[in-house]
Enzyme design. Structure first.
Site, PDB file in Angstrom:
ATOM      1  N   ASP A  22      48.161  47.441  43.793  1.00  0.00           N
ATOM      2  CA  ASP A  22      48.169  46.176  43.061  1.00  0.00           C
ATOM      3  C   ASP A  22      48.956  46.385  41.771  1.00  0.00           C
ATOM      4  O   ASP A  22      49.416  47.482  41.472  1.00  0.00           O
ATOM      5  CB  ASP A  22      46.731  45.719  42.777  1.00  0.00           C
ATOM      6  CG  ASP A  22      46.618  44.203  42.669  1.00  0.00           C
ATOM      7  OD1 ASP A  22      47.592  43.561  42.212  1.00  0.00           O
ATOM      8  OD2 ASP A  22      45.565  43.654  43.031  1.00  0.00           O
ATOM      9  N   GLU A  67      42.007  35.654  38.269  1.00  0.00           N
ATOM     10  CA  GLU A  67      41.486  36.985  37.992  1.00  0.00           C
ATOM     11  C   GLU A  67      40.371  36.965  36.941  1.00  0.00           C
ATOM     12  O   GLU A  67      39.506  36.095  36.944  1.00  0.00           O
ATOM     13  CB  GLU A  67      42.633  37.933  37.614  1.00  0.00           C
ATOM     14  CG  GLU A  67      43.629  38.121  38.761  1.00  0.00           C
ATOM     15  CD  GLU A  67      44.599  39.250  38.535  1.00  0.00           C
ATOM     16  OE1 GLU A  67      44.176  40.419  38.618  1.00  0.00           O
ATOM     17  OE2 GLU A  67      45.785  38.972  38.276  1.00  0.00           O
TER      18      GLU A  67
END
Length: 423
Positions: free
Chosen positions: A157, A356
């Site tokens: 990521d 997020e």
């Protein structure tokens, strides 16, 4: 994506969100691993089109993520700690990978979270291993690659290797040795340094050459399956630049059907819905004319709070625009002072866009919508005031996750949950 020339999408997300406080709940399909399993396989099939579709010009490389356990962190903290047993980790949080890999997904993305279990090991990162998945040789190599037989690419990521103890975004040999094949290193100074560091670490033996051979083989294998050496450059492919296909009537009709089927009617006192096209309607609320609340995060911009209607979503409609289009501008008002005894209030409320950790609900908050932000409380007070004024109230609620809206429902004559969805 094919019309814009991209070959690889970071989708689908196959997390199984188990705590609604997590800011990425809306990225997962369900808290039920069986539903995640069903959706994951179908999404990969649609994105890649099978082996033939992947080699053609109308599909792209699929990427299941985030491996593994991101939906099970303590208190729903993004990038937090997962303390599930290995059985629960597999049976709850890995079902999307079983289906996704069976459907042929070519890429798996490593997760930001950690997994706190004795089975989880790295190869001696400095400062003690903090159990981050980016350095987990057990989960990335032993389980994903070897036990599950995944022969595609494992990608990190966004600078995820930098969260491993003893590592930075530019230097993390333990993450290479864990089995990550492609590193998403974003800053120019970091990726240049990362490149030089890996070469040096191979030359000194810190990173085995066999690990590099494995990564290169996997990258070439996926490129071969996607037929990238034989396809023309993106600007010369069959769908290149066909802007008319974006937002076409056919696609909008499908999107409209999807929205219609996903709406949940939670209250309809005295069958006030459906409304008559001859009805005078007051359209109000924070979401009434707000494209950002409709699109949510991960929509062209990261947080989704910079999106503009005309610039970013040409042809899209807010609730206010849609009601005007359907019943006519002359029957729509936006000020309560213009209402009469026959006016019905359509109040559109919902979460602000987020992505997020910015969507995490902190420990000092609850899942009660009106208590999360002062602006959300304003929407509740608006509903109450309209009821006091004698209007019938229909509330439409946009959200990226289930929240408590008891008061909003109680003070409404009808209530529709219209969950916003990722992308």
């Amino acid at each position: 994506m094919r019309r814009t020339g991209l070959d690889w999408t970071f989708a689908p997300t196959v997390a199984t969100p188990r705590d609604y406080r997590w800011g990425r709940v809306y990225e997962g399909y369900s808290e039920d691993p069986e539903i995640v399993y069903q959706y994951a396989g179908r999404m990969v099939e649609g994105i890649q089109g099978g082996a033939e579709g992947l080699a053609g010009q109308h599909h792209v490389i699929s990427n299941v993520k985030h491996w593994v356990g991101d939906g099970g962190t303590e208190n729903g903290v993004d990038r937090g700690e997962n303390h599930y047993s290995e059985d629960y980790l597999r049976n709850i949080h890995a079902t999307g990978y079983f289906a996704g890999l069976q459907a042929g997904a070519q890429v798996v993305m490593t997760s930001f979270n950690s997994w706190h279990n004795e089975a989880n090991y790295d190869q001696t990162s400095e400062g003690g291993y903090n159990k981050k998945l980016h350095a987990s040789k057990y989960l990335v190599t032993d389980i994903l690659k070897n036990k599950m037989g995944f022969d595609g690419i494992v990608v990190t990521d966004w600078n995820g290797q930098g969260e491993v103890n003893g590592c930075t975004a530019s230097n993390c040999p333990v993450a290479v040795n864990a089995g990550n094949d492609v590193f998403m290193v974003t800053a120019r100074s970091d990726w240049q340094a990362f490149y030089r560091n890996v070469i040096e670490q191979v030359n000194t033996g810190l990173i085995p050459l066999s690990r590099i051979d494995d990564a290169v083989t996997r990258i070439l294998r996926v490129k071969l399956r996607a037929n990238l050496w034989q396809k023309p450059k993106p600007s010369e492919r069959s769908l290149a630049g066909q802007q008319a296909l974006l937002g076409s009537d056919e696609h909008r009709a499908l999107a409209r059907e999807a929205v219609s089927q996903s709406l949940v009617l939670l209250k309809n006192k005295n069958n006030i819905l459906p409304l008559s096209v001859d009805q005078k309607i007051l359209v109000t609320g924070s979401g009434a004319n707000n494209i950002q609340k409709q699109t949510g995060g991960w929509s062209l911009t990261w947080q989704g709070n910079e999106n503009k209607l005309d610039k970013d979503f040409p042809g899209a409609t807010t609730m206010l625009m849609a009601v005007k289009n359907i019943i006519g501008k002359d029957k729509v008002i936006t000020k309560v002072s213009d209402a009469d005894q026959d006016t019905i209030a359509l109040v559109v409320i919902g979460e602000d866009p987020y992505a997020e950790m910015f969507g995490d609900i902190k420990a000092n908050k609850t899942l009660e919508f009106s208590s999360i932000k002062p602006t959300y409380l304003v929407d509740l007070e608006n509903i109450k005031s309209l009821k006091v004024a004698g209007l019938k109230v229909i509330t439409v609620f946009y959200s990226g996750r289930p929240l408590y809206v008891n008061e909003e429902i109680n003070h409404s004559d009808a209530f529709v949950a219209a969950l916003a969805t990722w992308h």
